[in-house]
Design an enzyme around this catalytic site. Sequence first.
Site, mmCIF file in Angstrom:
data_model
loop_
_atom_site.group_PDB
_atom_site.id
_atom_site.type_symbol
_atom_site.label_atom_id
_atom_site.label_comp_id
_atom_site.label_asym_id
_atom_site.label_seq_id
_atom_site.Cartn_x
_atom_site.Cartn_y
_atom_site.Cartn_z
ATOM 1 C CE1 TYR A 57 17.822 31.566 -24.981
ATOM 2 C CE2 TYR A 57 15.868 32.336 -23.833
ATOM 3 C CZ TYR A 57 17.206 32.036 -23.831
ATOM 4 O OH TYR A 57 17.948 32.193 -22.677
ATOM 5 C CG HIS A 121 21.851 35.981 -24.129
ATOM 6 N ND1 HIS A 121 20.912 35.447 -24.979
ATOM 7 C CD2 HIS A 121 22.062 35.030 -23.194
ATOM 8 C CE1 HIS A 121 20.565 34.238 -24.565
ATOM 9 N NE2 HIS A 121 21.264 33.960 -23.489
ATOM 10 C CB SER A 200 20.376 25.592 -16.163
ATOM 11 O OG SER A 200 20.166 25.716 -17.540
ATOM 12 N N PRO A 201 18.335 26.037 -13.051
ATOM 13 C CG PRO A 201 16.330 26.708 -12.052
ATOM 14 C CD PRO A 201 17.136 26.857 -13.312
ATOM 15 C CG LEU A 202 14.939 22.275 -11.861
ATOM 16 C CD1 LEU A 202 13.569 22.019 -12.491
ATOM 17 C CD2 LEU A 202 14.996 21.692 -10.462
ATOM 18 N N GLY A 203 19.619 21.921 -13.419
ATOM 19 C CA GLY A 203 20.662 21.232 -14.176
ATOM 20 C C GLY A 203 20.157 20.721 -15.511
ATOM 21 N NE ARG A 204 22.287 23.539 -20.180
ATOM 22 C CZ ARG A 204 23.134 24.226 -19.404
ATOM 23 N NH1 ARG A 204 23.554 23.675 -18.287
ATOM 24 N NH2 ARG A 204 23.559 25.424 -19.741
ATOM 25 N N GLY A 205 17.250 19.931 -16.286
ATOM 26 C CA GLY A 205 16.314 18.838 -16.048
ATOM 27 C C GLY A 205 16.926 17.624 -15.402
ATOM 28 C CG PHE A 206 21.144 15.130 -14.866
ATOM 29 C CD1 PHE A 206 20.970 13.992 -15.627
ATOM 30 C CD2 PHE A 206 22.022 15.091 -13.792
ATOM 31 C CE1 PHE A 206 21.660 12.828 -15.335
ATOM 32 C CE2 PHE A 206 22.716 13.926 -13.494
ATOM 33 C CZ PHE A 206 22.534 12.792 -14.265
#
Length: 326
Positions: A57, A121, A200-206
Site C-alpha cells: 500500500y 497477501h 471491502s465489507p462495504l463493496g469498496r464504498g458502493f
Amino acid sequence: MSAVTTRKLGALEVPVQGLGCMGMSAYYGPGDDVESVATIHRALDLGITFLDTADVYGPYLNEELVGRALHGRRDEVVLATKFGVDSEENRIRGDAPYVKRACDASLERLGVDHIDLYYLHRLDLGTPVEETVGAMAELVAAGKVRHLGLSEVSAGTLRRAHAVHPIAAVQTEWSLWSRDIEREVVPACRELGVGVVPYSPLGRGFLTGRFRAATDFTPDDFRASGQPRLSGANLDRNLELVRGLENLAAEWGHTAGQLALAWLHHQGPDVAPIPGTRRRERLEENAAARAISLSAAQITAIEAAVPAHAVAGPRYHPDAMTHIDV
C-alpha cells in the site's frame, strides 16, 4: 455497543470490527495524512484496535503512516500487515528468503518489534505454500510475528498451509455483493478453527449509497476504471440493489453501510470485518454498526434486497483475478 465486542481468529482475540488503512495511502485518490492519523487515533478511542495494512500500500507509505499513528499507543493495538507483492520486481513472491526480508522491512517501517498478525497477501504460484508458511513459522519462532494469516486463498491451499503451522485468519473479500467464499472457504475455516477477516465489507464504498455514477470517483481512484461492477450497465443494475438496501436502512433507522456491516457481524463469532476509511466522520458511522442487532427476519430481508445471484459483474477484471487462488 452490542454485548459481544470481540471475535476469535484462531487463538487471536480481536475487536468485532477493525479498520482497514489501505485507502489512506493508496488506490482511492489523494490522501490526507493528518486526517488519517486522526482517524486512527479516533478508532483506538472507540475500541477499534484491530488495524490492517500491507507493504504494497503506497507502496510502503501506509505502513509508515500507521507506524507514526501508533507512536506511544502500540500496546493498544492488534496490528496486522501483509507481504507477498514485491513492489521492486512487480511480482508475487513467497520464497523463504523474501518472506524474511519483507518482514524485517515491515517491522522497520512500522517502528515495532513484532507484528500481531502477518498475512501472505497473495499466493505465489511458483512457490509451494508449505515453503512460504514454513518461513513464516520461523518468524513466529523468532518472536517477530505472533500469528499467521493468508489472503485470498482457496480451501485447499488453506488446508495445506494449516498443516505446516496454525493459521489464525483468512482475509478475503466478503460482503453482501461478494459471497463466493461461503461455498468452500468459510466451511474450511470453521473446520480448522480459522477466523475470517472480510476486506471491502462495504463493496469498496458502493454499498453505502454514496456513489451513483462513475464520475463520482476522481480519475486517480482505481474504482473509476478498475471495477467491472462500477461501470456501464453493471453499475445501473447494482444501484438498484443499493436502493433496496437503503430503503431497509431508512425503515430501521440506520444507514445502508451500517446494515451491510451489521449483516457481516451476524455471520459468526469468527468473523471480524475491516471496513476502510480515512475520515473520522465515516469511521464513527461504521463504528455504530457494532451496536445493531438484527433479527432472523431482518437478515432475510437484507439478503433479499441484495441477493448474491443478482450482483452484476465480476469483482475484478479477468487479468486481476489471475492473482486470486481459487
